[in-house]
Design a protein around this motif. Structure first.
Motif, short mmCIF file in Angstrom:
data_model
loop_
_atom_site.label_atom_id
_atom_site.label_comp_id
_atom_site.label_asym_id
_atom_site.label_seq_id
_atom_site.Cartn_x
_atom_site.Cartn_y
_atom_site.Cartn_z
N GLN A 21 -33.47 79.62 -10.48
CA GLN A 21 -34.08 80.84 -9.96
C GLN A 21 -35.04 81.44 -10.98
O GLN A 21 -36.13 81.88 -10.62
CB GLN A 21 -33.01 81.86 -9.59
CG GLN A 21 -32.26 81.50 -8.34
CD GLN A 21 -31.18 82.50 -8.02
OE1 GLN A 21 -30.59 83.11 -8.90
NE2 GLN A 21 -30.90 82.66 -6.73
N ARG A 24 -38.21 79.34 -10.90
CA ARG A 24 -39.01 79.64 -9.71
C ARG A 24 -39.62 81.04 -9.80
O ARG A 24 -40.76 81.25 -9.41
CB ARG A 24 -38.16 79.49 -8.44
CG ARG A 24 -37.84 78.05 -8.09
CD ARG A 24 -37.24 77.90 -6.70
NE ARG A 24 -36.12 78.78 -6.42
CZ ARG A 24 -34.84 78.42 -6.47
NH1 ARG A 24 -34.50 77.19 -6.80
NH2 ARG A 24 -33.90 79.28 -6.17
N TYR A 25 -38.84 81.98 -10.35
CA TYR A 25 -39.36 83.34 -10.52
C TYR A 25 -40.52 83.34 -11.52
O TYR A 25 -41.48 84.10 -11.36
CB TYR A 25 -38.24 84.28 -10.99
CG TYR A 25 -38.66 85.73 -10.98
CD1 TYR A 25 -38.64 86.45 -9.79
CD2 TYR A 25 -39.09 86.37 -12.13
CE1 TYR A 25 -39.03 87.78 -9.76
CE2 TYR A 25 -39.49 87.69 -12.10
CZ TYR A 25 -39.45 88.39 -10.92
OH TYR A 25 -39.85 89.70 -10.88
N VAL A 28 -43.54 82.06 -9.45
CA VAL A 28 -43.97 83.13 -8.54
C VAL A 28 -44.56 84.28 -9.34
O VAL A 28 -45.62 84.81 -9.00
CB VAL A 28 -42.79 83.61 -7.67
CG1 VAL A 28 -43.10 84.93 -6.98
CG2 VAL A 28 -42.43 82.56 -6.64
N ASN A 66 -45.24 89.60 -4.80
CA ASN A 66 -44.00 89.13 -5.41
C ASN A 66 -42.82 89.30 -4.46
O ASN A 66 -41.96 88.41 -4.37
CB ASN A 66 -43.75 89.90 -6.72
CG ASN A 66 -42.58 89.37 -7.48
OD1 ASN A 66 -41.44 89.69 -7.18
ND2 ASN A 66 -42.86 88.55 -8.47
N TYR A 67 -42.76 90.40 -3.75
CA TYR A 67 -41.65 90.64 -2.82
C TYR A 67 -41.57 89.52 -1.78
O TYR A 67 -40.51 88.96 -1.53
CB TYR A 67 -41.80 92.00 -2.13
CG TYR A 67 -40.75 92.22 -1.07
CD1 TYR A 67 -39.45 92.56 -1.42
CD2 TYR A 67 -41.04 92.06 0.28
CE1 TYR A 67 -38.48 92.75 -0.45
CE2 TYR A 67 -40.07 92.25 1.25
CZ TYR A 67 -38.79 92.59 0.87
OH TYR A 67 -37.83 92.76 1.84
N CYS A 70 -40.83 85.99 -3.47
CA CYS A 70 -39.44 85.89 -3.93
C CYS A 70 -38.47 85.75 -2.76
O CYS A 70 -37.50 85.00 -2.84
CB CYS A 70 -39.06 87.11 -4.77
SG CYS A 70 -39.66 87.01 -6.45
N SER A 71 -38.75 86.46 -1.68
CA SER A 71 -37.89 86.35 -0.50
C SER A 71 -37.92 84.94 0.08
O SER A 71 -36.92 84.44 0.57
CB SER A 71 -38.32 87.35 0.57
OG SER A 71 -38.09 88.66 0.11
N VAL A 74 -37.54 82.19 -4.08
CA VAL A 74 -36.68 82.33 -5.27
C VAL A 74 -35.25 82.67 -4.92
O VAL A 74 -34.33 81.94 -5.26
CB VAL A 74 -37.26 83.39 -6.23
CG1 VAL A 74 -36.36 83.55 -7.46
CG2 VAL A 74 -38.68 83.02 -6.66
N PHE A 132 -36.78 90.37 -13.18
CA PHE A 132 -35.92 89.26 -12.79
C PHE A 132 -34.45 89.66 -12.84
O PHE A 132 -33.69 89.45 -11.90
CB PHE A 132 -36.14 88.02 -13.66
CG PHE A 132 -35.17 86.91 -13.31
CD1 PHE A 132 -35.33 86.18 -12.17
CD2 PHE A 132 -34.08 86.65 -14.13
CE1 PHE A 132 -34.43 85.18 -11.82
CE2 PHE A 132 -33.16 85.66 -13.79
CZ PHE A 132 -33.34 84.93 -12.64
N ARG A 135 -33.50 92.25 -10.08
CA ARG A 135 -33.53 91.66 -8.73
C ARG A 135 -32.39 90.66 -8.55
O ARG A 135 -31.75 90.61 -7.52
CB ARG A 135 -34.89 91.04 -8.44
CG ARG A 135 -35.94 92.10 -8.27
CD ARG A 135 -37.32 91.57 -8.15
NE ARG A 135 -38.24 92.69 -8.07
CZ ARG A 135 -39.47 92.68 -8.53
NH1 ARG A 135 -39.97 91.60 -9.09
NH2 ARG A 135 -40.22 93.74 -8.43
N LYS A 136 -32.16 89.86 -9.58
CA LYS A 136 -31.11 88.85 -9.51
C LYS A 136 -29.73 89.49 -9.42
O LYS A 136 -28.91 89.12 -8.60
CB LYS A 136 -31.20 87.91 -10.73
CG LYS A 136 -30.01 87.01 -10.95
CD LYS A 136 -29.88 85.98 -9.87
CE LYS A 136 -28.67 85.09 -10.12
NZ LYS A 136 -28.25 84.43 -8.91
#
Length: 142
Positions: A21, A24-25, A28, A66-67, A70-71, A74, A132, A135-136
């Motif tokens: 993740q 990938r983040y 992104v 990004n939103y 990521c949806s 990620v 990160f 959000r994670k």
């Protein structure tokens, strides 16, 4: 070789593992940061908008992209099932990230005397870890 070791080595690593993740983040985030940098530069250099105001506008444009990315790419788990509440939580995390970003740009430019685009590089580095992690661990934990 010990069979336990072989079995452990043959286990596939989950694609939702934090390292995958984070990678990938990073990809992104790189795409969104590129958008952020381009908009920041154009707003300051071509539109004569002061760099702090321009940094807020450019940060927000990168955040919207990004939103959605990521949806899709990620985070595949959603702790908050209501999308409106998730978006609200995302906005709060973003607001803190915006504060870190803007404060860092101001500090590096006005106090340290760096060129605003170089200051943005430092701000991106600091903001990445907050964004990160928050959000994670606040939105997409399992």
């Amino acid at each position: 070789m010990n069979n336990r070791i072989l079995i452990h080595l043959k286990k596939p690593v989950r694609s939702d593992h934090v390292l995958f993740q984070a990678f990938r983040y990073l990809i992104v985030g790189g795409i969104c940061t590129l958008l952020d940098f381009v908009i920041l530069f154009l707003l300051v250099q071509e539109c004569d908008i002061p760099y702090l105001r321009a940094s807020v506008l450019s940060f927000m444009s990168g955040t919207v992209l990004n939103y959605f990315l990521c949806s899709l790419l990620v985070f595949h788990t959603h702790h908050i099932k209501n999308r409106y509440l998730e978006l609200l939580a995302y906005a709060v995390i973003t607001f803190v990230g915006l504060g870190i970003n803007t404060g860092a740009i101001w500090l590096f430019t006005d106090i340290c005397g760096f060129y605003f685009m170089l200051s943005k590089c430092g701000a991106v580095f600091l903001t990445y870890f907050w964004n990160f992690g928050a959000r994670k661990y606040l939105l997409h934990f399992q």
